[in-house]
Design a protein around this motif. Structure first.
Motif, PDB file in Angstrom:
ATOM      1  N   TYR A 470       0.847  -1.205   0.000  1.00  0.00           N
ATOM      2  CA  TYR A 470       0.000   0.000   0.000  1.00  0.00           C
ATOM      3  C   TYR A 470       0.874   1.243   0.000  1.00  0.00           C
ATOM      4  CZ  TYR A 470      -4.189   2.764   0.906  1.00  0.00           C
ATOM      5  OH  TYR A 470      -5.239   3.650   0.786  1.00  0.00           O
ATOM      6  N   ILE A 471       0.723   2.060  -1.035  1.00  0.00           N
ATOM      7  CA  ILE A 471       1.504   3.296  -1.173  1.00  0.00           C
ATOM      8  C   ILE A 471       0.557   4.484  -1.113  1.00  0.00           C
ATOM      9  CG2 ILE A 471       3.094   4.613  -2.630  1.00  0.00           C
ATOM     10  CD1 ILE A 471       3.827   1.981  -4.000  1.00  0.00           C
ATOM     11  N   SER A 472       0.896   5.448  -0.282  1.00  0.00           N
ATOM     12  CA  SER A 472       0.090   6.663  -0.210  1.00  0.00           C
ATOM     13  C   SER A 472       0.960   7.808   0.284  1.00  0.00           C
ATOM     14  CB  SER A 472      -1.099   6.477   0.734  1.00  0.00           C
ATOM     15  OG  SER A 472      -1.823   7.689   0.886  1.00  0.00           O
ATOM     16  N   ALA A 473       0.711   8.993  -0.284  1.00  0.00           N
ATOM     17  CA  ALA A 473       1.404  10.191   0.188  1.00  0.00           C
ATOM     18  C   ALA A 473       0.848  10.636   1.541  1.00  0.00           C
ATOM     19  CB  ALA A 473       1.257  11.323  -0.834  1.00  0.00           C
ATOM     20  N   GLU A 474      -0.341  10.154   1.903  1.00  0.00           N
ATOM     21  CA  GLU A 474      -0.947  10.492   3.182  1.00  0.00           C
ATOM     22  C   GLU A 474      -0.416   9.506   4.224  1.00  0.00           C
ATOM     23  OE1 GLU A 474      -5.159  11.136   3.109  1.00  0.00           O
ATOM     24  OE2 GLU A 474      -5.125  11.617   0.977  1.00  0.00           O
ATOM     25  N   LEU A 475       0.536   9.961   5.014  1.00  0.00           N
ATOM     26  CA  LEU A 475       1.226   9.059   5.935  1.00  0.00           C
ATOM     27  C   LEU A 475       0.290   8.481   6.983  1.00  0.00           C
ATOM     28  CD1 LEU A 475       4.630  10.893   6.470  1.00  0.00           C
ATOM     29  CD2 LEU A 475       4.013   9.125   4.824  1.00  0.00           C
ATOM     30  N   GLU A 476      -0.697   9.261   7.414  1.00  0.00           N
ATOM     31  CA  GLU A 476      -1.623   8.712   8.402  1.00  0.00           C
ATOM     32  C   GLU A 476      -2.425   7.554   7.817  1.00  0.00           C
ATOM     33  OE1 GLU A 476      -3.398  12.627   6.814  1.00  0.00           O
ATOM     34  OE2 GLU A 476      -1.463  11.828   7.444  1.00  0.00           O
ATOM     35  N   GLU A 477      -2.652   7.580   6.509  1.00  0.00           N
ATOM     36  CA  GLU A 477      -3.346   6.475   5.852  1.00  0.00           C
ATOM     37  C   GLU A 477      -2.458   5.227   5.835  1.00  0.00           C
ATOM     38  OE1 GLU A 477      -5.999   5.937   1.783  1.00  0.00           O
ATOM     39  OE2 GLU A 477      -4.397   7.428   1.824  1.00  0.00           O
ATOM     40  N   VAL A 478      -1.175   5.414   5.553  1.00  0.00           N
ATOM     41  CA  VAL A 478      -0.232   4.289   5.585  1.00  0.00           C
ATOM     42  C   VAL A 478      -0.180   3.681   6.982  1.00  0.00           C
ATOM     43  CG1 VAL A 478       2.197   3.640   5.332  1.00  0.00           C
ATOM     44  CG2 VAL A 478       1.155   5.206   3.698  1.00  0.00           C
ATOM     45  N   LEU A 479      -0.116   4.536   8.005  1.00  0.00           N
ATOM     46  CA  LEU A 479      -0.049   4.040   9.381  1.00  0.00           C
ATOM     47  C   LEU A 479      -1.340   3.333   9.772  1.00  0.00           C
ATOM     48  CD1 LEU A 479       1.721   7.030  11.175  1.00  0.00           C
ATOM     49  CD2 LEU A 479       2.692   4.814  10.596  1.00  0.00           C
ATOM     50  N   ARG A 480      -2.451   3.810   9.279  1.00  0.00           N
ATOM     51  CA  ARG A 480      -3.739   3.235   9.649  1.00  0.00           C
ATOM     52  C   ARG A 480      -3.904   1.814   9.123  1.00  0.00           C
ATOM     53  NH1 ARG A 480      -7.207   6.839   7.196  1.00  0.00           N
ATOM     54  NH2 ARG A 480      -6.818   8.250   8.934  1.00  0.00           N
ATOM     55  N   LEU A 481      -3.335   1.543   7.935  1.00  0.00           N
ATOM     56  CA  LEU A 481      -3.638   0.291   7.250  1.00  0.00           C
ATOM     57  C   LEU A 481      -2.535  -0.755   7.329  1.00  0.00           C
ATOM     58  CD1 LEU A 481      -5.254   1.670   3.960  1.00  0.00           C
ATOM     59  CD2 LEU A 481      -6.387   0.987   6.062  1.00  0.00           C
ATOM     60  N   SER A 482      -1.309  -0.369   7.628  1.00  0.00           N
ATOM     61  CA  SER A 482      -0.164  -1.260   7.415  1.00  0.00           C
ATOM     62  C   SER A 482       0.247  -2.019   8.667  1.00  0.00           C
ATOM     63  CB  SER A 482       1.037  -0.458   6.904  1.00  0.00           C
ATOM     64  OG  SER A 482       0.697   0.257   5.738  1.00  0.00           O
ATOM     65  N   HIS A 483       0.632  -3.288   8.466  1.00  0.00           N
ATOM     66  CA  HIS A 483       1.253  -4.057   9.533  1.00  0.00           C
ATOM     67  C   HIS A 483       2.719  -3.660   9.692  1.00  0.00           C
ATOM     68  CE1 HIS A 483      -1.957  -6.810   7.938  1.00  0.00           C
ATOM     69  NE2 HIS A 483      -2.292  -6.744   9.202  1.00  0.00           N
ATOM     70  N   ARG A 484       3.364  -3.387   8.555  1.00  0.00           N
ATOM     71  CA  ARG A 484       4.750  -2.936   8.540  1.00  0.00           C
ATOM     72  C   ARG A 484       4.882  -1.787   7.562  1.00  0.00           C
ATOM     73  NH1 ARG A 484       8.458  -6.151   6.238  1.00  0.00           N
ATOM     74  NH2 ARG A 484       6.899  -7.755   5.808  1.00  0.00           N
ATOM     75  N   VAL A 485       5.861  -0.915   7.838  1.00  0.00           N
ATOM     76  CA  VAL A 485       6.081   0.252   6.992  1.00  0.00           C
ATOM     77  C   VAL A 485       7.526   0.266   6.504  1.00  0.00           C
ATOM     78  CG1 VAL A 485       6.035   2.765   6.826  1.00  0.00           C
ATOM     79  CG2 VAL A 485       4.330   1.586   8.231  1.00  0.00           C
ATOM     80  N   VAL A 486       7.690   0.300   5.181  1.00  0.00           N
ATOM     81  CA  VAL A 486       9.003   0.468   4.559  1.00  0.00           C
ATOM     82  C   VAL A 486       9.168   1.944   4.234  1.00  0.00           C
ATOM     83  CG1 VAL A 486      10.407  -0.048   2.520  1.00  0.00           C
ATOM     84  CG2 VAL A 486       9.075  -1.863   3.621  1.00  0.00           C
ATOM     85  N   VAL A 487      10.229   2.545   4.716  1.00  0.00           N
ATOM     86  CA  VAL A 487      10.460   3.981   4.520  1.00  0.00           C
ATOM     87  C   VAL A 487      11.496   4.175   3.421  1.00  0.00           C
ATOM     88  CG1 VAL A 487      11.072   6.161   5.616  1.00  0.00           C
ATOM     89  CG2 VAL A 487       9.937   4.371   6.955  1.00  0.00           C
ATOM     90  N   MET A 488      11.137   4.951   2.406  1.00  0.00           N
ATOM     91  CA  MET A 488      12.022   5.246   1.282  1.00  0.00           C
ATOM     92  C   MET A 488      12.434   6.717   1.328  1.00  0.00           C
ATOM     93  SD  MET A 488      12.222   2.342  -0.358  1.00  0.00           S
ATOM     94  CE  MET A 488      13.065   2.953  -1.835  1.00  0.00           C
ATOM     95  N   ARG A 489      13.677   6.936   0.926  1.00  0.00           N
ATOM     96  CA  ARG A 489      14.184   8.310   0.867  1.00  0.00           C
ATOM     97  C   ARG A 489      15.294   8.380  -0.164  1.00  0.00           C
ATOM     98  NH1 ARG A 489      18.345  11.072   3.630  1.00  0.00           N
ATOM     99  NH2 ARG A 489      17.986  13.321   3.788  1.00  0.00           N
ATOM    100  N   ASP A 490      15.160   9.309  -1.101  1.00  0.00           N
ATOM    101  CA  ASP A 490      16.179   9.519  -2.131  1.00  0.00           C
ATOM    102  C   ASP A 490      16.557   8.215  -2.829  1.00  0.00           C
ATOM    103  OD1 ASP A 490      16.098  12.161  -1.538  1.00  0.00           O
ATOM    104  OD2 ASP A 490      18.009  12.238  -0.479  1.00  0.00           O
ATOM    105  N   ARG A 491      15.523   7.449  -3.209  1.00  0.00           N
ATOM    106  CA  ARG A 491      15.661   6.218  -3.992  1.00  0.00           C
ATOM    107  C   ARG A 491      16.299   5.072  -3.222  1.00  0.00           C
ATOM    108  NH1 ARG A 491      18.155   8.573  -9.648  1.00  0.00           N
ATOM    109  NH2 ARG A 491      16.559  10.124 -10.083  1.00  0.00           N
ATOM    110  N   GLU A 492      16.315   5.149  -1.912  1.00  0.00           N
ATOM    111  CA  GLU A 492      16.870   4.078  -1.112  1.00  0.00           C
ATOM    112  C   GLU A 492      15.935   3.758   0.045  1.00  0.00           C
ATOM    113  OE1 GLU A 492      20.752   5.091   0.215  1.00  0.00           O
ATOM    114  OE2 GLU A 492      21.668   4.975  -1.773  1.00  0.00           O
TER     115      GLU A 492
END
Length: 535
Positions: A470-492
């Motif tokens: 699940y990908i979303s620019a709305e971080l609260e939506e990602v937190l609401r739905l996800s069991h785990r969160v992968v954080v990306m920054r500057d293509r890494e």
């Protein structure tokens, strides 16, 4: 924003070279810019920041004459202007270098620099003068290449520098660089920044548009932040912490979490670490996204968090077979799988729903029924058509399950609302019974009611054993739905976190600074070896 809230002008500068005030532009059904003000000073690098849909591109197009403004004013050197196209803007000293090089690779470097402004002698192009003038322009930005060489024989980085040389040659007062580093490596970025700094010293005002925070903080003197078509703030770069910038870009509003998050946590307790559906090791694509390791369990929702351009979509496209990885290995249920095309991914029951539902999703001239059965028919092959009765059953079942309105399988999709179009697209992928469903911005641009329905659907799918990215620019939506969160920054990938009460502030800090604990970077416990992979 009132005048006293703006940071001061640079030392020794009395007025901006560009000043846009109260800019408003509306398209059917949406206000792209709402009373936005923006200014640029000579001898400064200015970054325009904001997520997708913030209004950055619209503001640039208003400045360069692509879009007329509905209200507001544009001043250039204190004089009111109204351009009727990019040619007029360029003649006035505003030049743009786009992310995609828009020069002619089959012409020489000199011909590209002087295209449309070739020196002439006795009615013919003076080739000698063209070469000499091109060398002067190239030397002015420190670029040592043969003006007679074909542009197409040079790297993309050099071609972009030639684009800048062309812009400089027209006596640009304002230079707009739109994502100039998106395809450059570290050495090429360093060379570009050297040239930007040398141009800045000549008094040119440079607008640098990029999603790479490290680069913005390295090169920009001033920032303007937009969100949802409105001005959030103008800041001197050294005065604004990265986490504050990210908060301004995505908004500080935290939606009230309903019982969805509790359902996620309850389901997470039942995830068996041995039930690994997909495991990616060192998967990447040169120049697009760095190698990443990701594990996805059956019945698990894995959220991808990061700013636009962070690499979240690029990784998802590799997992979905849309783009081909050139490093690493992907395994499904412990066995190596070659995902070289969307069709191969679909044969493994991996479905990818693009963020651009119009260009890469729905076929808007087809009916709801035809759109829903499209992927299933493609998987069967066009010489084995799905019987009409079965197509009707599928359409009716997903119209009912997803509450698609109007509930008419013969309705043409282009006449549906954005939320209902998104539901039709979801119905298409659910019809193939995927093991892994990759959803890239599934709730963008749809109303609150449709958004809530899609979020509840995602949780229900996971509760029934389907894995979801699940990908979303709305971080609260990602937190609401996800069991785990992968954080990306500057293509890494910079972190991977179990969602057992992650705070929004902590997630923002990771996105802004990439600072994660060792635990957040390690592979999930219980991951099983991949059969056939190199150990």
């Amino acid at each position: 924003m009132t005048e006293h809230e703006r940071p001061p002008a640079p030392a020794g500068v009395t007025a901006p070279v560009v000043e846009m005030t109260g800019i408003t532009i509306a398209f059917p059904g949406v206000k792209a810019l709402d009373d936005v003000s923006f200014r640029m000073f000579p001898g400064e690098v200015h970054s325009l920041m904001g997520e997708n849909g913030a209004g950055k591109s619209t503001l640039i197009k208003a400045l360069t004459g692509v879009y007329p403004i509905d209200s507001g004013s544009i001043l250039l050197d204190g004089r009111r202007v109204s351009f009727r196209g990019t040619a007029q803007a360029q003649d006035a000293g505003i030049s743009t270098v786009y992310q995609e090089v828009n020069l002619l690779p089959n012409l020489s470097v000199a011909e590209n620099i002087l295209l449309g402004r070739e020196p002439r002698r006795w009615g013919s192009i003076d080739r000698g003068a063209m070469r000499a003038r091109s060398r002067e322009v190239l030397a002015s930005i420190g670029l040592d290449i043969d003006p007679d060489s074909m542009l197409g024989t040079h790297s993309l980085a050099v071609q972009q520098l030639v684009s800048i040389a062309r812009a400089v040659h027209v006596d640009a007062r304002v230079l707009i660089l739109d994502e100039p580093t998106s395809s450059l490596d570290a050495d090429e970025v360093a060379e570009l920044f050297r040239i930007i700094r040398s141009l800045k010293e000549t008094g040119i005002a440079i607008l640098f548009v990029s999603h790479f925070l490290d680069q913005v903080y390295e090169i920009a003197d001033r920032l303007t932040v937009l969100r949802n078509g409105r001005l959030v703030g103008e800041h001197l770069t050294h005065d604004l912490l990265r986490i504050d910038l990210v908060q301004q870009m995505i908004g500080k509003e935290i939606a009230t979490l309903d019982d969805l998050q509790q359902r996620v946590q309850d389901a997470d307790a039942g995830v068996d670490e041995a039930d690994v559906l997909l495991r990616a090791e060192g998967v990447g694509r040169k120049g697009v996204v760095g190698p990443v390791d990701i594990t996805i369990h059956e019945g698990e929702v894995v959220g991808f968090a990061g700013l636009l351009g962070s690499g979240r979509t690029e990784v998802a496209r590799l997992l979905g077979g849309i783009d081909r990885a050139d490093s690493g290995v992907i395994a499904l249920s412990g066995r190596v799988s070659r995902l070289r095309s969307p069709r191969q991914a679909l044969s493994q029951r991996i479905a990818f729903a693009s963020e651009d539902r119009r260009a890469e999703g729905i076929i808007d001239e087809l009916t709801v029924r035809d759109n829903i059965v499209l992927a299933l028919q493609a998987d069967r092959g066009w010489f084995r058509p799905i019987p009409r009765k079965r197509r009707d059953e599928l359409a009716r079942s997903y119209i009912e399950a997803l509450h698609i309105r109007p509930a008419n399988p013969d309705a043409v999709v282009r006449n549906l609302s954005g939320g209902n179009q998104q539901k039709v697209l979801l119905g298409r992928w659910l019809a193939v019974a995927p093991r892994l469903l990759i959803l890239d911005e599934p709730t963008r641009g749809i109303d609150v009611g449709a958004k809530a329905e899609i979020q509840k659907l995602v949780i229900s799918l996971a509760e029934n054993g389907m894995s979801v990215v699940y990908i979303s620019a709305e971080l609260e939506e990602v937190l609401r739905l996800s069991h785990r969160v992968v954080v990306m920054r500057d293509r890494e990938k910079v972190a991977e976190l179990e969602n057992d009460g992650i705070g929004l502030d902590g997630l923002l800090s990771l996105i802004a600074d990439g600072a994660g604990s060792d635990e957040s970077r390690s592979a999930p416990a219980g991951a099983t070896p991949i059969e056939g992979s190199a150990q």
